[in-house]
Design an enzyme around this catalytic site. Sequence first.
Site, short mmCIF file in Angstrom:
data_model
loop_
_atom_site.label_atom_id
_atom_site.label_comp_id
_atom_site.label_asym_id
_atom_site.label_seq_id
_atom_site.Cartn_x
_atom_site.Cartn_y
_atom_site.Cartn_z
N SER A 143 0.86 -1.18 0.00
CA SER A 143 0.00 0.00 0.00
C SER A 143 0.89 1.23 0.00
O SER A 143 2.06 1.16 0.40
CB SER A 143 -0.89 0.00 1.25
OG SER A 143 -1.54 1.25 1.44
N TYR A 156 -2.50 -0.93 10.45
CA TYR A 156 -2.49 -1.30 9.03
C TYR A 156 -1.24 -0.77 8.35
O TYR A 156 -0.56 -1.49 7.60
CB TYR A 156 -3.75 -0.76 8.34
CG TYR A 156 -3.76 -0.94 6.84
CD1 TYR A 156 -4.18 -2.14 6.27
CD2 TYR A 156 -3.37 0.10 5.99
CE1 TYR A 156 -4.20 -2.30 4.89
CE2 TYR A 156 -3.39 -0.06 4.61
CZ TYR A 156 -3.79 -1.26 4.07
OH TYR A 156 -3.81 -1.43 2.70
#
Length: 282
Positions: A143, A156
């Site tokens: 990401s 995350y």
Amino acid sequence: MASKSENLNGRIVAITGGARGIGKATAKALVDAGARVAIGDLDSDLAAQTASEIGGGTIGLPLDVTDRDSFEGFVAAAEAALGALDVLINNAGIMPVGRFVEEDDATARRLVDINIHGVLYGMKIVLPRFVERGSGHLINIASAAGKAGFPGVATYSGTKHFVVGVSEATRLELRGTGVEVSCVMPNIVNTDLGSGIGHARFIPKSEPEDVAAEIVSAVRKPHFDVYVPPLIGPINKIVGVLPRAGREGIARLLKADTVILDVDWDQRKTYEDRASKSDPLH
């Protein structure tokens, strides 16, 4: 999106978390480009349905990425049906949103189990096969949060930093073996996982098909850094040479410091409920 003229010559690809979102779009793009694809997902019924929708000999298999035996079974079943894997795409992941001080231990544990161990199991299962054959391509979906910490998804962000780091280190260890490693770093994508979240200033949300197109490009011509959209790459290079005050100033300029915290909880409720109740969720 790749066209059928950009043929991948029947290469065999396995995708985790492939029943929906980025995984589903990637499976379709790869099949359109000539690949043969196995998708694995915790929701085995949806995996089978998605495989049927995509066609082209795609198969859908049950997979719990947090269970090594399940992952071993997925790879074995994919290879039994399609042949030796050429590419593994570690795509399965979750992204609960919330302030770190409000995060419970169960949520953190799910994030680590799925986003970290789910990637490690796949790597440890397929890389020895690839090294023995002298070919193969590992693609880990990280990401943009793997390069910076974003408020609202602290844990995350940590898991995706891990994915970037382990991908970089493994790539160096595999130098000269014929095995390729790529790391895909998208911004917020218009999937269930990104529901209710806006976009940073000047950087609109990506579509799953945008990510799929970049993955297909990386399969056809392997390279490590796969940014979606590509302009994130140059931004990261510029930001990386600035002092912390400058980096945080740019984050404020782009609204990257608030875009996730300002989530629309009504739009996001379905995903968050599913994430909190599943063990695990893709």
